[in-house]
Write an enzyme that holds these catalytic residues in place. Structure first.
Site, PDB file in Angstrom:
ATOM      1  CB  SER A 151     -12.976 -10.212 -24.903  1.00  0.00           C
ATOM      2  OG  SER A 151     -13.701 -10.314 -24.009  1.00  0.00           O
ATOM      3  CE1 TYR A 165     -10.594  -5.840 -23.365  1.00  0.00           C
ATOM      4  CE2 TYR A 165     -12.577  -6.845 -22.876  1.00  0.00           C
ATOM      5  CZ  TYR A 165     -11.092  -6.758 -23.130  1.00  0.00           C
ATOM      6  OH  TYR A 165     -10.683  -7.945 -23.233  1.00  0.00           O
TER       7      TYR A 165
HETATM    8  P1  NAP Z   1      -2.371  -8.629 -18.887  1.00  0.00           P
HETATM    9  O1  NAP Z   1      -2.212  -9.781 -17.893  1.00  0.00           O
HETATM   10  O2  NAP Z   1      -3.112  -7.449 -18.484  1.00  0.00           O
HETATM   11  O3  NAP Z   1      -1.420  -8.595 -19.982  1.00  0.00           O
HETATM   12  C1  NAP Z   1      -1.310  -7.734 -20.983  1.00  0.00           C
HETATM   13  C2  NAP Z   1      -0.012  -7.595 -21.687  1.00  0.00           C
HETATM   14  O4  NAP Z   1      -0.165  -6.603 -22.632  1.00  0.00           O
HETATM   15  C3  NAP Z   1       0.940  -7.059 -20.615  1.00  0.00           C
HETATM   16  O5  NAP Z   1       2.191  -7.813 -20.536  1.00  0.00           O
HETATM   17  C4  NAP Z   1       1.208  -5.592 -21.092  1.00  0.00           C
HETATM   18  O6  NAP Z   1       2.609  -5.307 -21.135  1.00  0.00           O
HETATM   19  C5  NAP Z   1       0.942  -5.595 -22.708  1.00  0.00           C
HETATM   20  N1  NAP Z   1       0.467  -4.337 -23.169  1.00  0.00           N
HETATM   21  C6  NAP Z   1      -0.552  -3.674 -22.885  1.00  0.00           C
HETATM   22  N2  NAP Z   1      -0.453  -2.465 -23.774  1.00  0.00           N
HETATM   23  C7  NAP Z   1       0.476  -2.632 -24.533  1.00  0.00           C
HETATM   24  C8  NAP Z   1       0.862  -1.811 -25.648  1.00  0.00           C
HETATM   25  N3  NAP Z   1       0.131  -0.888 -25.784  1.00  0.00           N
HETATM   26  N4  NAP Z   1       1.849  -2.405 -26.479  1.00  0.00           N
HETATM   27  C9  NAP Z   1       2.669  -3.529 -26.100  1.00  0.00           C
HETATM   28  N5  NAP Z   1       2.022  -4.434 -25.005  1.00  0.00           N
HETATM   29  C10 NAP Z   1       1.007  -3.946 -24.359  1.00  0.00           C
HETATM   30  O7  NAP Z   1      -3.639  -9.189 -19.998  1.00  0.00           O
HETATM   31  P2  NAP Z   1      -4.158 -10.616 -20.385  1.00  0.00           P
HETATM   32  O8  NAP Z   1      -5.572 -11.027 -19.460  1.00  0.00           O
HETATM   33  O9  NAP Z   1      -3.151 -11.548 -20.659  1.00  0.00           O
HETATM   34  O10 NAP Z   1      -4.886 -10.457 -21.719  1.00  0.00           O
HETATM   35  C11 NAP Z   1      -4.272 -10.576 -22.873  1.00  0.00           C
HETATM   36  C12 NAP Z   1      -5.279 -10.523 -24.081  1.00  0.00           C
HETATM   37  O11 NAP Z   1      -6.462 -11.169 -23.590  1.00  0.00           O
HETATM   38  C13 NAP Z   1      -5.863  -9.092 -24.210  1.00  0.00           C
HETATM   39  O12 NAP Z   1      -6.186  -8.492 -25.664  1.00  0.00           O
HETATM   40  C14 NAP Z   1      -7.333  -9.141 -23.389  1.00  0.00           C
HETATM   41  O13 NAP Z   1      -8.278  -7.989 -23.954  1.00  0.00           O
HETATM   42  C15 NAP Z   1      -7.595 -10.456 -23.922  1.00  0.00           C
HETATM   43  N6  NAP Z   1      -8.716 -11.093 -22.877  1.00  0.00           N
HETATM   44  C16 NAP Z   1      -8.398 -11.244 -21.658  1.00  0.00           C
HETATM   45  C17 NAP Z   1      -9.370 -11.794 -20.984  1.00  0.00           C
HETATM   46  C18 NAP Z   1      -9.070 -12.363 -19.361  1.00  0.00           C
HETATM   47  O14 NAP Z   1     -10.273 -12.467 -18.715  1.00  0.00           O
HETATM   48  N7  NAP Z   1      -7.918 -12.164 -19.027  1.00  0.00           N
HETATM   49  C19 NAP Z   1     -10.665 -12.099 -21.344  1.00  0.00           C
HETATM   50  C20 NAP Z   1     -10.807 -11.918 -22.752  1.00  0.00           C
HETATM   51  C21 NAP Z   1      -9.881 -11.402 -23.721  1.00  0.00           C
HETATM   52  P3  NAP Z   1       3.471  -4.499 -20.162  1.00  0.00           P
HETATM   53  O15 NAP Z   1       3.279  -5.057 -18.864  1.00  0.00           O
HETATM   54  O16 NAP Z   1       5.059  -4.716 -20.429  1.00  0.00           O
HETATM   55  O17 NAP Z   1       3.061  -2.900 -20.026  1.00  0.00           O
END
Ligand code: NAP
Length: 260
Positions: A151, A165
């Protein structure tokens, strides 16, 4: 005419946390690019199954596998299931990640910190260990590629919101550099992406729902490109780093953040 089983692809990629958001967008893009896929989910089986059905319709071999990647025993079982159900892994996207309700320093409890680092950092190590055992050319494997999802918070910090985080993602950056240099001797290329603020459901886990639209709108104004990113725009970077087109890119972090 009888339906035949889909042909096995050259690329078999495991995406952690693939049921929604950036993981799901990456799965859609990789499927269109011809990857067979192992889709890991933690709790939302229905979304993972619906996504798998969508991607199987493209002719790909797709399996969903439940595991909490914060738990090393479940990670080992996850990779065993990939072996049994799909075959030899060529790619891994360490995508699963969590935030927590916004907090200042005094809100960073031991339990919160433990969970944040288990899911965001330790999972990268445990999943990469399992991938190395299967991909390493030193262990009879055929090599592979790994992409870690970090991130921009790793470099910008996140004061009064989730500094834990941000710290966990800084650890992912350091792991990408160290392990990237270590694993290339095993025929495995590891790189990472640093997304900016992307329009996914993750933000609802850190801010009250009623405040979220206004907060995200204000955030968008502060981004040079003037808008939030889309999950599909992160998927493009992940897919490129996984692909042979990135053959000379090792231990690198790619910012995909609209200039932020
Ligand atoms: P999201 O929509 O919240 O999706 C996260 C996914 O991770 C969910 O499908 C969840 O599964 C799964 N998950 C969470 N904890 C888990 C665990 N312990 N074991 C297996 N699966 C797990 O998030 P996103 O925005 O797509 O983020 C994806 C990645 O991008 C993350 O690493 C996040 O930190 C990074 N990121 C996101 C942003 C942003 O602005 N969105 C910015 C920078 C970085 P379930 O729903 O099945 O529980």
């Amino acid at each position: 005419m009888t339906a035949s089983a889909p042909a096995e692809s050259t690329f078999l990629t495991l995406i952690t946390g693939a049921g929604r958001g950036i993981g799901a967008a990456t799965a859609r893009l990789l499927a269109r690019q011809g990857h067979d896929l192992a889709l890991n989910y933690r709790s939302d089986r229905a979304s993972a199954e619906a996504l798998a059905e969508e991607l199987r319709a493209l002719g790909r071999r797709v399996e969903i596998i439940q595991a909490d990647v914060g738990d090393p025993a479940q990670v080992a079982a996850l990779f065993d299931a990939v072996d049994r159900r799909l075959g030899r892994l060529t790619g891994l996207v360490n995508n699963a990640g969590i935030v927590a309700p916004s907090a200042s320093l005094d809100g960073l409890t031991p339990e919160r910190l433990r969970r944040m680092f288990e899911v965001n950092v330790f999972s990268v190590i445990h999943c990469t260990q399992q991938a190395q055992a299967r991909m390493s050319t030193r262990h009879g494997g055929a090599g592979g590629a790994i992409v870690n999802v970090s991130s921009r918070a790793a470099q910008r910090g996140s004061a009064n919101l989730y500094s834990d985080y941000a710290a966990s993602k800084a650890a992912v950056d350091a792991l990408t550099l160290s392990l990237g240099h270590e694993l290339i001797a095993h025929g495995i290329r590891m790189n990472g992406v640093r997304p900016g603020v992307i329009d996914t459901d993750i933000h609802a886990d850190s801010r009250p729902a009623e405040e979220l639209p206004a907060l995200l709108a204000a955030t968008a104004q502060g981004i040079p490109i003037g808008r939030l990113g889309q999950a599909s725009e992160i998927a493009e970077a992940i897919a490129w780093l996984l692909s042979p087109a990135a053959s000379y890119t090792v231990g690198a972090m790619l910012d995909v953040a609209g200039g932020r």
